[in-house]
Design an enzyme around this catalytic site. Structure first.
Site, mmCIF file in Angstrom:
data_model
loop_
_atom_site.group_PDB
_atom_site.id
_atom_site.type_symbol
_atom_site.label_atom_id
_atom_site.label_comp_id
_atom_site.label_asym_id
_atom_site.label_seq_id
_atom_site.Cartn_x
_atom_site.Cartn_y
_atom_site.Cartn_z
ATOM 1 N N GLU A 82 0.827 -1.195 -0.082
ATOM 2 C CA GLU A 82 0.011 -0.213 -0.017
ATOM 3 C C GLU A 82 0.770 1.264 -0.059
ATOM 4 O O GLU A 82 0.473 2.209 0.345
ATOM 5 C CB GLU A 82 -1.074 -0.275 1.300
ATOM 6 C CG GLU A 82 -2.070 -1.077 1.128
ATOM 7 C CD GLU A 82 -2.987 -0.951 2.073
ATOM 8 O OE1 GLU A 82 -3.977 -0.737 1.805
ATOM 9 O OE2 GLU A 82 -2.668 -1.096 3.322
ATOM 10 N N HIS A 101 -0.270 5.208 7.990
ATOM 11 C CA HIS A 101 -1.382 4.398 8.080
ATOM 12 C C HIS A 101 -1.678 3.417 8.714
ATOM 13 O O HIS A 101 -0.536 2.837 8.990
ATOM 14 C CB HIS A 101 -1.364 3.651 6.743
ATOM 15 C CG HIS A 101 -2.161 2.693 6.323
ATOM 16 N ND1 HIS A 101 -3.652 2.949 6.336
ATOM 17 C CD2 HIS A 101 -2.066 1.566 5.969
ATOM 18 C CE1 HIS A 101 -4.326 1.882 5.953
ATOM 19 N NE2 HIS A 101 -3.214 0.845 5.920
#
Lengths: 251, 251, 251, 251
Positions: A82, A101
């Site tokens: 990601e 994140h």
């Protein structure tokens, strides 16, 4: 480490420490990641290779290009699937210097229950609201972009760009069934916000059974955010000292 | 340790570490157990003698026969009363290489409240649902097999076989008033699933008061499970390093 | 330590360890106490002087008379105000060999909310129900004995006797606005029950929002209690090893 | 350190320890502060410079004037923005010898949900109610004094005086969207109250779903407070020993 395009040693050290702080504070577990924009080249950012944040050392940090979301050097170690969360936000938001994140445990319920809103309810979390996000962070529904059979990961430039659009000008974006992404004007501010997003989420969850929740007004949210960002060094110094001690390093 | 039918030292070490990881992660307390299928004889499995998982050392591991659920060697140390959970699942499920049985604290409420379902709500726990268990794990009601006056333990081959039937082709089975059993294609995957079953259960419990819960679709559950199993080494390496350090061993 | 009326060194050591275990397990904080009946004189019991359980050493243990609830030796150190909980239960219940009094955090809600019942919902806590207490432990309402302006403490023989009557033949008694008292046929069993009373209380609190709670039948409660008491050494050895290590002692 | 107007070394040491105890007990995080009235000059008080309580050492303690809320010495280090909480309470309440301000996690929900009351429900927290505050602590709504766009901080003498008026003759005051402030007749008593305010808040939050909460009567609250203040040394000695050990100091 000293060629002109290298990031400063101080930034590298701070990023390693940020990985450990987020683990020690319970904001990431074996998953989640934190990056910082390169301090000598705004078109690059620094991010660990694919590994648990609590194990990251300086040698694990890799330089990525904002434009592609790919490592700058040839033959890089395996990256996070990601990493495009980071690259596309740096692209869309020149003011952002750091991105976290995570799958923060008290925030996730707000990514699971339909219609739930994570409004700021205490003065440490004004950054969740204010003029940029009057009802708290928006929810990124990946089904709208990847269909109903995806693996929920923001694993392409396109999905990263869609997430950055949902983030807009705000500081936190929730991700359905997944977690959240938090940005800051500096690494200490991004870490501070990631921790207090979790704190504020816990408070809302506990306050709900007591009655109607009294959130900060947008004006209060803006005012507290400005004041608290002037205090971000206080927790950063505490947290950094703690994780350095745990690793046997000088504080 | 080196005769042909012995399990590899690596497998023994991994099983000892898995015991400690499950304790350190709060998935087992003084009770619960983890086994692994023998890597040189699919008709055997390895399981500690009757003791707290957090105290297990290599010398405490005993070889059991899948067929009988009894120790292979004569005059074995006292075994777990519920070793038949393991033997009967290995018998029914040739694909299963590791089994965890626990009283995981956030999972137990789903074994206590009538009608509760533990659906996957985050992408780390897709293994709870998908095509094999669209509404989340089934509940094993021991009253249906042992009557209303049992001690709730799966303490015979017959009860173990009944539990394995309720598990079916899925990965987790809940046990009324008792706990759950989790299986995996490898020891790291079984440990991963045991930990994230607990994580997902906590999330559902916290999300409930916020409104209607938005579970993963079966297709999302399958897709996330496949992706995450490719990442199972990441937490395993972190957790193993932690428990080895706590025991004063080299990581 | 070796005169005929002295308790055995083993019992003293076990009582010191029990103090530390209860603190380490979060069952007592700076308050609460644990006693054991003298192993050479059933008319006496051992209890620490007035201090936090987590700081107790062998030299802090004092012998008390069951009959009076007062220290046997002249000029004793200051005792716990509520030592009569222990003396009056030992008087009323010859089968009881150990008593724990605590303010266990998840149990207290059941001592605060009118009409709440702490039924056994998992097989580790069958001792809460069964034939001796079909609806779970009774609640001792001190207002019925000391009026509406008391300090809630069981600080006299009379109040201790009233508490023992509410306990009756069961194993746990809840105390309104205060905590609970747990008894056992041995020190490991009493400690086990204190810990799993807390575990079971947490489970009920978490299971409530999921739907109607399915408690153990009285027959299941009795059967699980009998089985689990045969396993009480397992947690006791783990917990004792942990607190001895924390104090720098040989396990 | 030995000039006539200096506070005693014992008081300084106790204040440093109180900072660490409050951090170790989870009552403050990187924010929050604790002060004590000067033991040789009732017109002064001692408070750390602007830093995380868990990092405070003796050299970080600064003397402040009660009258102005400003440091006594010229050119002082940066102070807490909210030092006026302390100065104005010492001014209004000659009986108060110590003040704790915090964002205690279970107390905050009572500062967020409209109409919630934090009544004492267990005998350790009688100080929350009684004749001085029959329905539990009052809530300070800063909007009434600073308008709807403030940063919520008590950052002036005027706001400190308003907070002290809401506190009145009681021992705890809640602050909307912010936290609470707790006072005591000594440093150990103020720390004790800060910790058990949090304990009592957790209990109410957990007891709510079980049914109607049975709070202490005002008479019970007064009686338990008087008894427990006679026991305040017990937790203080435990907590102080713990944090001194963590810092490598002699207990």
């Amino acid at each position: 480490m000293s060629n002109p395009s290298s990031a400063s040693v101080e930034l590298l050290d701070a990023l390693v420490d940020a990985n450990h702080v987020l683990y020690h504070q319970g904001i990431v577990d074996a998953f989640g990641h934190v990056s910082v924009r390169h301090d000598r080249d705004a078109g690059r950012f620094l991010l660990a290779r694919n590994m648990a944040p609590g194990r990251v050392q300086a040698a694990d940090i890799v330089e990525y290009a904002v434009d592609s979301g790919e490592a700058v050097r040839p033959d890089p170690p395996r990256g996070y699937l990601e990493r495009f969360i980071h690259s596309e936000i740096y692209k869309a938001r020149p003011d952002v210097m750091a991105v976290v994140h995570n799958h923060s445990p008290a925030v996730l319920p707000f990514c699971i229950s339909r219609g739930a809103r994570l409004r700021p309810v205490c003065h440490m979390a004004g950054f969740l609201g204010g003029s940029a996000s009057r009802d708290g962070p928006e929810l990124f529904e990946i089904r709208d972009h990847a269909g109903a059979a995806s693996n929920l990961l923001v694993s392409s430039r396109e999905l990263g760009a869609a997430l950055a659009r949902t983030l807009g000008a705000s500081r936190v974006v929730l991700m359905r069934g997944h977690g959240c992404t938090v940005v800051g004007e500096s690494l200490p501010v991004a870490v501070f916000r990631a921790v207090y997003t979790e704190v504020n989420a816990k408070l809302v969850l506990q306050a709900l059974p007591l009655g109607e929740v009294d959130a900060l007004t947008p004006e209060e949210a803006d005012a507290t955010r400005i004041t608290n960002e002037g205090q971000a060094a206080r927790p950063w110094e505490l947290w950094r000292e703690q994780v350095r001690r745990l690793r046997g390093l000088a504080p």
